[in-house]
Design an enzyme around this catalytic site. Structure first.
Site, PDB file in Angstrom:
ATOM      1  N   ASP A 108      23.277  -4.235  28.660  1.00  0.00           N
ATOM      2  CA  ASP A 108      22.161  -3.930  27.770  1.00  0.00           C
ATOM      3  C   ASP A 108      22.418  -4.478  26.367  1.00  0.00           C
ATOM      4  O   ASP A 108      23.542  -4.748  25.978  1.00  0.00           O
ATOM      5  CB  ASP A 108      21.930  -2.422  27.704  1.00  0.00           C
ATOM      6  CG  ASP A 108      23.098  -1.679  27.086  1.00  0.00           C
ATOM      7  OD1 ASP A 108      24.247  -2.081  27.346  1.00  0.00           O
ATOM      8  OD2 ASP A 108      22.878  -0.695  26.345  1.00  0.00           O
ATOM      9  N   GLU A 109      21.347  -4.612  25.620  1.00  0.00           N
ATOM     10  CA  GLU A 109      21.381  -4.917  24.176  1.00  0.00           C
ATOM     11  C   GLU A 109      22.298  -6.095  23.832  1.00  0.00           C
ATOM     12  O   GLU A 109      22.980  -6.079  22.814  1.00  0.00           O
ATOM     13  CB  GLU A 109      21.804  -3.667  23.400  1.00  0.00           C
ATOM     14  CG  GLU A 109      20.828  -2.508  23.565  1.00  0.00           C
ATOM     15  CD  GLU A 109      21.287  -1.234  22.885  1.00  0.00           C
ATOM     16  OE1 GLU A 109      20.430  -0.505  22.353  1.00  0.00           O
ATOM     17  OE2 GLU A 109      22.498  -0.944  22.896  1.00  0.00           O
ATOM     18  N   ALA A 110      22.269  -7.117  24.667  1.00  0.00           N
ATOM     19  CA  ALA A 110      23.095  -8.312  24.410  1.00  0.00           C
ATOM     20  C   ALA A 110      22.321  -9.276  23.514  1.00  0.00           C
ATOM     21  O   ALA A 110      22.084 -10.440  23.869  1.00  0.00           O
ATOM     22  CB  ALA A 110      23.490  -8.961  25.731  1.00  0.00           C
TER      23      ALA A 110
END
Length: 519
Positions: free
Chosen positions: A330-332
């Protein structure tokens, strides 16, 4: 001869009981209704007048394969009752009994619980089902059964039959050890509580920007010193392999499966502090103690990255008997879209190489390799075209919408701990959604379950865990276990209100929501 054996067992067990203070006040002999259980059972058939009474002569009987479950149940019943409750072979006759029997239908986790004046019988096709039946039995006894000292009262169980099995195979909780490290004792205490509601998976978020919390022998500097400072510098620490394995065994004894997570290609600042070669410029970033996200990324073009990732997956898979290994994803935001897909196309198959099913946050569905993976939906919307397309291609889903299931969020603006980026989540909000209809294009055949994540940016101790988890965790547990037809707020809130005194007796620091009439 059998009666002499039973008498000796009762006497021997009685000698092992501690002497405790005994409140003398008698309580009314009411027992909870069979329909009072959380999560709501699939089928309840009361039998008025067929009450079973637990007494000093009661024994717990079990076949050898169920003996450990019987012993745990007896240990849980002894402090409040003061009774010996010996665990005896299933073949011994006589005495009023609680009998655990293997055989029948209901799949791995289902059970049938029958209460007559002479016996309580829990029957299941597998030990996991027997264990679930004992969790129900605890709730059918008067609430004082959770007292840590002897209570003088009638220990009755109302007559009838419960036939029960789960709606979903995966009913999870998640605990973040990376932002704030929680000790093995705290993790075990959480396992004890979540298993009471038939939660059967505990997802441990082991790595993030602020800390790396699991020993990896091939990359030892990840946990050199304290494993990372944690948010605000509060909460350094890590699990040795022995400690992790001990948690796995402890959870398995309560039919909870551990799911480890190493988050990548983002959320990797702590790894890059320890190993600068995991950055593209070879320069170590400073340790982070803030709560920002999206700034770190592994170097996608470097073979060192994939050697690191494979080593971590290999060592963690070897420690983990459960089927899943969570790789985050996530949230890369610091990883380009093309690089992200390249990374997942290489890494998702590595999980399969080491015998596990790949599991990640819903962003992994950008990769075609996610077709055989499990995606965890954490968004706040009711549409996600990328995930819906992946579901059409075979991806399975665990539902954790952040504005419903993230139990690290505050209850309301006055809540002293917790976050609020996904909104305030009261108990009714956590209960008021259906995993099978919440997200467009993701229907029941694709949903394998639900999970309640508890992130630890604002947590400091077990009391904090309990305050944010309870009473919202039981709401998510009921969504995962109970048939959709039983979903009813008025019923749930009444059952929750009746359960509250049990938390009080066990010293659980729960939030007394004003939405619930606490008894």
């Amino acid at each position: 001869m059998a009666n002499h054996v039973i008498s000796r067992a009762l006497a021997a067990a009685a000698l092992t009981l501690p002497l405790v203070a005994t409140p003398a006040t008698a309580a009314p002999p009411q027992a909870p209704a069979l329909s009072s259980v959380i999560p709501a059972p699939a089928q309840v058939t009361p039998a008025p007048g067929a009450t079973f009474r637990l007494t000093a002569l009661t024994a717990v009987k079990a076949a050898p394969a169920a003996r450990k479950i019987a012993e745990q149940l007896a240990r849980e019943l002894r402090p409040a009752t003061g009774y010996a409750l010996p665990v005896l072979p299933a073949t011994l006759p006589g005495l009023p009994t609680i009998s655990l029997q293997l055989g029948g239908t209901g799949g791995r986790e289902g059970y049938t619980l029958t209460v007559t004046p002479k016996q309580v019988t829990i029957r299941a096709a597998a030990p996991a089902g027997l264990y679930n039946g004992t969790r129900t039995l605890l709730q059918l006894l008067p609430k004082e059964i959770d007292s840590r000292t002897v209570v003088r009262r009638a220990w009755t169980i109302n007559g009838g039959t419960i036939k029960d099995l789960p709606r979903y195979a995966y009913r999870g909780a998640m605990l973040d050890l990376a932002r704030h490290f929680h000790t093995p004792a705290e993790v075990k205490a959480y396992i004890d509580e979540i298993s009471r509601f038939k939660v059967n998976y505990l997802h441990l978020h082991l790595t993030d920007d602020q800390g790396w919390r699991i020993r990896i022998d091939s990359w030892p500097r990840l946990t050199a010193g304290d494993g990372g400072p944690g948010v605000d510098g509060e909460g350094p620490g890590f699990l040795t392999k022995a400690e992790y394995s001990d948690i796995v065994r402890y959870a398995a004894a309560r039919y909870v499966t551990i799911v480890p997570e190493v988050d990548m290609p983002g959320h990797v600042n702590a790894a890059q502090v320890a190993y600068p070669e995991l950055t593209c410029d070879g320069v170590a970033p400073p340790p982070r103690t803030d709560t920002e996200v999206g700034y770190s990324s592994l170097c996608i073009s470097s073979e060192t990255t994939y050697r690191f990732v494979e080593d971590v997956i290999r060592e963690l898979a070897a420690l983990t008997p459960g089927p899943y290994l969570h790789i985050g994803g996530d949230e890369a935001h610091a990883t380009s879209e093309a690089d992200y897909v390249t990374f997942q196309n290489r890494v998702l198959p590595l999980v399969k190489k080491y015998g596990k099913t790949a599991y990640g946050w819903n962003e992994i569905t950008k990769s075609p390799a996610a077709a055989t993976a499990v995606a965890q939906f954490w968004g706040t919307t009711t549409t996600n075209p990328t995930l819906a397309a992946a579901v059409a291609n075979g991806t399975k889903v665990v539902m954790s919408p952040a504005n419903k299931a993230y139990i690290d969020q505050k209850y309301d603006p006055s809540t002293p701990i917790g976050l609020s980026w996904a909104g305030y989540i009261e108990v009714r909000d956590a209960y008021g959604w259906d995993p099978a209809t919440h997200l467009a294009g993701v229907t029941d055949p694709a949903v394998i379950g639900v999970e309640a994540p508890l992130w630890s940016e604002t947590l400091r101790d077990l009391d904090d865990i309990e305050f944010l988890a309870f009473p919202r965790l039981p709401a998510i547990a009921e969504l995962g276990w109970s048939p959709a037809a039983t979903h009813d707020w008025d019923s749930f809130s009444a059952r929750l209100g009746a359960y509250g005194p049990r938390w009080t007796l066990r010293g659980i620091d729960f939030y007394p929501s004003p939405q619930v009439d606490w008894q």
